[in-house]
Scaffold this active site. Sequence first.
Site, PDB file in Angstrom:
ATOM      1  N   GLN A   1      44.313 -39.305 -24.642  1.00  0.00           N
ATOM      2  CA  GLN A   1      43.602 -38.717 -25.775  1.00  0.00           C
ATOM      3  C   GLN A   1      43.744 -37.211 -25.797  1.00  0.00           C
ATOM      4  OE1 GLN A   1      39.095 -38.742 -24.032  1.00  0.00           O
ATOM      5  NE2 GLN A   1      40.056 -40.753 -24.267  1.00  0.00           N
TER       6      GLN A   1
ATOM      7  N   HIS B 296      41.466 -33.614 -27.585  1.00  0.00           N
ATOM      8  CA  HIS B 296      40.319 -33.112 -28.344  1.00  0.00           C
ATOM      9  C   HIS B 296      40.747 -31.921 -29.202  1.00  0.00           C
ATOM     10  CE1 HIS B 296      37.992 -35.724 -25.873  1.00  0.00           C
ATOM     11  NE2 HIS B 296      38.188 -35.022 -24.777  1.00  0.00           N
TER      12      HIS B 296
ATOM     13  N   GLU C 201      36.398 -29.517 -22.447  1.00  0.00           N
ATOM     14  CA  GLU C 201      35.606 -30.140 -21.401  1.00  0.00           C
ATOM     15  C   GLU C 201      36.137 -29.754 -20.030  1.00  0.00           C
ATOM     16  OE1 GLU C 201      35.960 -34.191 -22.617  1.00  0.00           O
ATOM     17  OE2 GLU C 201      37.838 -34.523 -21.555  1.00  0.00           O
TER      18      GLU C 201
ATOM     19  N   HIS D 171      45.425 -35.877 -22.267  1.00  0.00           N
ATOM     20  CA  HIS D 171      44.857 -36.209 -20.963  1.00  0.00           C
ATOM     21  C   HIS D 171      44.340 -37.644 -20.930  1.00  0.00           C
ATOM     22  CE1 HIS D 171      41.356 -34.881 -23.375  1.00  0.00           C
ATOM     23  NE2 HIS D 171      40.684 -35.784 -22.674  1.00  0.00           N
TER      24      HIS D 171
ATOM     25  N   ARG E 128      42.302 -40.643 -30.059  1.00  0.00           N
ATOM     26  CA  ARG E 128      42.957 -41.564 -29.136  1.00  0.00           C
ATOM     27  C   ARG E 128      44.418 -41.701 -29.531  1.00  0.00           C
ATOM     28  NH1 ARG E 128      39.915 -45.887 -30.071  1.00  0.00           N
ATOM     29  NH2 ARG E 128      38.255 -45.109 -28.718  1.00  0.00           N
TER      30      ARG E 128
END
Length: 391
Positions: free
Chosen positions: A141, A143, A160, A219, A243
Amino acid sequence: MPTFSGQTTEEIRSWLREHQLFHALAAQIRLPLVPLPDNFSKPTGMPWGGTKIVNAYKNGLPIRAEKQYPIVGESWEISADPIAPSEFIFKFGEERFSINLIQLLELFPEQILGANVAKKFDGQNPILVKLLDAADHLSVQVHPSDDYEGLKPNESGKPESWYILEAEPKCGLYLGLREGVSKAQLRQAIEAQEDVSQYLNFVEVHPGDFFVIDAGTIHAIGAGVTLIEPQKIAPKRSGKTYRLWDWNRRYDAQGNKDPNGRPRELHIDDSFQVIEFEGLRGEAFIQQIRSKQPIVQQNGESVERLCAETPNFGVSQLTLKNDDALSQSCAVSFHGLIVYEGQLEVCQGEVTLAVVSRGESAILPATLETYSLKSPSAKAVKVYLPHQFLS
């Protein structure tokens, strides 16, 4: 027990004043706030989840009947995300009520967050912290950043980080693209249902490793890894995940693997819009995002190590031993604590304000200003907003 579901801030404030509880709650939020320990994701949404969160980290803690799932992929430890905000139960005399973190922040933003944090982030907590257990590979996936045009009004970017708690032998993370992998090559592999992991860097990990995963980084968390995941969220919005590939898996309606089932939804076009194809690749990229964790505080056998300070979050790791106290200041920014080994005391002087056990988390509000932590033996991760990024 009142839960204030769907009620406005003014309605909640009115109820508290009517029951003469507003000032009691205002006094309580000056102390460590410990949310309910079972803010779990449902198995159908996290089919890769395992049993360590419930059977190990949360063992012995009060888990509500409706939250006793067979597997848990994520426990949202400190959350003001509308999808799953942290919940608190307060009891004053005979009165008992439940309130979530979003509602508490609407009532007492500066007292909990600190004046600068509250001003910059519209009175909401900009850090979400999860405890995550992967019994199977998560999807590959990526972000987006907050400025990606494809985001909906209720969505935000999601930079994150990962602090590794456990890793089975030879297990690890998929982080970034290998040298020489082109955009066309990656897309062709996905469309041909190849094994896309061969185009990614695989990093075997060990307890204590820490990585910063910026927006745009492709990642996946590999099977056999348990970690703490601090991430950035925007006020009253939910972080978005695209995804890219899901290991060609299919699932039934209950979330179980089934070759005759349906694949989970992919977001290939959005993923390719936000993946960072330029910049470092391979081992150079891994070294860039891996934290060196220098010691920033030590008292006897107790040590605090800095994992990262970014505009999105600060993260440090605390090892407490022999009751050697570590001093902390949360006056500029609230602190969040996630205890993953042992039991620690939150103190001011000789007074113990709270005891936080393995599997529990706590928010240390800005009005607390200073505190210390001690334990015969405990480990925790601390999150906060670095002061240099709050001006």
